[in-house]
Write an enzyme that holds these catalytic residues in place. Structure first.
Site, short mmCIF file in Angstrom:
data_model
loop_
_atom_site.label_atom_id
_atom_site.label_comp_id
_atom_site.label_asym_id
_atom_site.label_seq_id
_atom_site.Cartn_x
_atom_site.Cartn_y
_atom_site.Cartn_z
CG ASP A 90 -0.24 -0.05 2.49
OD1 ASP A 90 0.92 -0.01 2.71
OD2 ASP A 90 -0.95 -0.24 3.54
CG ASP A 282 -5.56 -5.34 3.07
OD1 ASP A 282 -5.20 -4.98 4.36
OD2 ASP A 282 -6.24 -4.52 2.30
#
Length: 388
Positions: A90, A282
């Site tokens: 990310d 996630d």
């Protein structure tokens, strides 16, 4: 990267996502390895015991420690962590959001103070990609501007609604601007020979404002991202608002690209959002809950510390075939937890991650068979008793 939808059942999709390092069946849950390791587990656990095809690492944390240049010297995340399957990283935007007391967003990026040593740093759409090029992840996320959401936006007063609307509109404007900067920079870097095996996902913001989500989704779908993520949910809003927002934005997301719902979530959240067309998830929940003694089963959750498990000879879940359930009893795990034995963290994390990964397998099989609705009914029926 190649993505192909193989089967649909309503809006639910079963497909295959291929990166330079692995072939990933979707819908998929990605275990979170924030600092390059899933807590209490190593690469062998992830690869040989859990057969995880992809894990998530955090750009913010890897940038601050040990530093992306250090990771690059080891051959990127794959060489550093010895996990030779796929990594998604990310951008660090969520971590900046979660540390917002020490963070300031402006038109150029995000200024923040390190939680480690108090040093000041500035993330921009380009700099977070430069960090991810050094990490050499398979999937990179762009920088986005995240907004904290109230649990019930309908309960806000007129002034609060106006302030929230203004902040959401600013978030969408910034996120679109940063997305253009990121995709242009990525194309330039690839033209120079960098990141050729790396893929880039855009992130759709807009809070629970359907019009804002539509604007952001349509703008990002016009850009050549390899996949699209829905960000800015599971940040305080009630579940029903999350589900409604995902459902509202899906028609505006290109069906040919993988759809990733970031930071979600519970088993129920996963089932509900697969039904709405999400391909990737996630969350830290399975490992965080494991460390706190909450274990997932087909029938609900177990608080393993409870006294009623002291003499329990059964595995965590009699239907589970994980490493832990095939070897150890609830009574033994109760003892390990009460004794503060570190072994508990590993055994509990292996179980919870197996539960999540097996849930995804069951979901894929149900979609492929055209029986997702039946699967969902059975899923809820078995869990109707709540916590065991």
């Amino acid at each position: 990267m190649k993505f192909e939808v193989l089967k649909t059942d309503g809006n639910a999709r079963a497909g295959v996502l291929t990166t330079a390092h692995s072939v990933i069946q979707t819908p998929i849950f990605m275990p979170v390895g924030t600092v390059g390791a899933v807590k209490s587990l190593d690469a062998t656990d992830m690869r040989e015991i859990l057969d995880a095809k992809i894990i998530l690492a955090n750009t913010y944390h890897m940038y601050l420690r040990p530093g992306s240049r250090v990771v690059a010297e080891f051959g990127g995340l794959h060489g550093f962590c010895k996990f030779n399957r796929s990594f998604l990283t990310d951008s660090g935007g969520f971590q900046a959001f979660s540390l917002r007391a020490n963070t300031k967003n402006d038109e150029g990026g995000i200024k923040f103070k390190s939680h480690i040593d108090g040093s000041i740093h500035y993330f921009t759409p380009r700099s977070v990609l430069d960090t991810q090029y050094e990490l050499d992840s398979d999937i990179m996320m762009i920088l986005d501007d995240l907004v904290e959401l109230p649990r019930d936006p309908h309960a806000l007063g007129a002034d609060e609604k106006a302030r929230l609307k203004k902040r959401i509109d600013l978030s969408v404007t910034r996120t679109i601007k940063w997305a253009r900067e990121a995709i242009d920079y990525h194309k330039f870097k690839q033209s120079q020979g960098a990141g050729l095996d790396q893929n880039i996902f855009g992130i759709i913001q807009g809070g629970t404002d359907y019009d804002a989500r539509k604007i952001c989704a349509q703008a990002l779908c016009e850009m050549p991202f390899d996949g699209l993520a829905i960000g800015g949910l599971s940040v305080g809003e009630a579940n029903e608002h999350m589900y409604e927002t995902v459902e509202a934005v899906m028609p505006f997301i290109d069906a040919a690209r993988p759809r990733y719902l970031m930071g979600v979530g519970t088993p129920e959240d996963i089932v509900e959002n697969v039904q709405r067309g999400v391909d990737m998830f996630d969350c830290v929940m399975p490992t965080r809950n494991a460390r706190n003694g909450t274990l997932f089963t087909s029938f609900g959750k177990i608080a393993i510390k409870n006294a009623r498990f002291v003499n329990d000879h059964e595995p965590i879940d009699p239907e589970c075939e994980c490493y832990t359930c095939r070897r150890y009893s609830r009574g033994y795990l109760n003892h390990l937890f009460r004794a503060h034995e570190l072994t508990f963290f590993r055994l509990a994390s292996l179980h919870n991650l197996h539960y999540y990964l097996n849930l995804m397998k069951q979901i894929r099989e149900a979609i492929t068979a055209g029986k997702f609705s039946e699967f969902k009914r059975e899923f809820y029926a078995k869990r109707s008793g709540g916590e065991i």
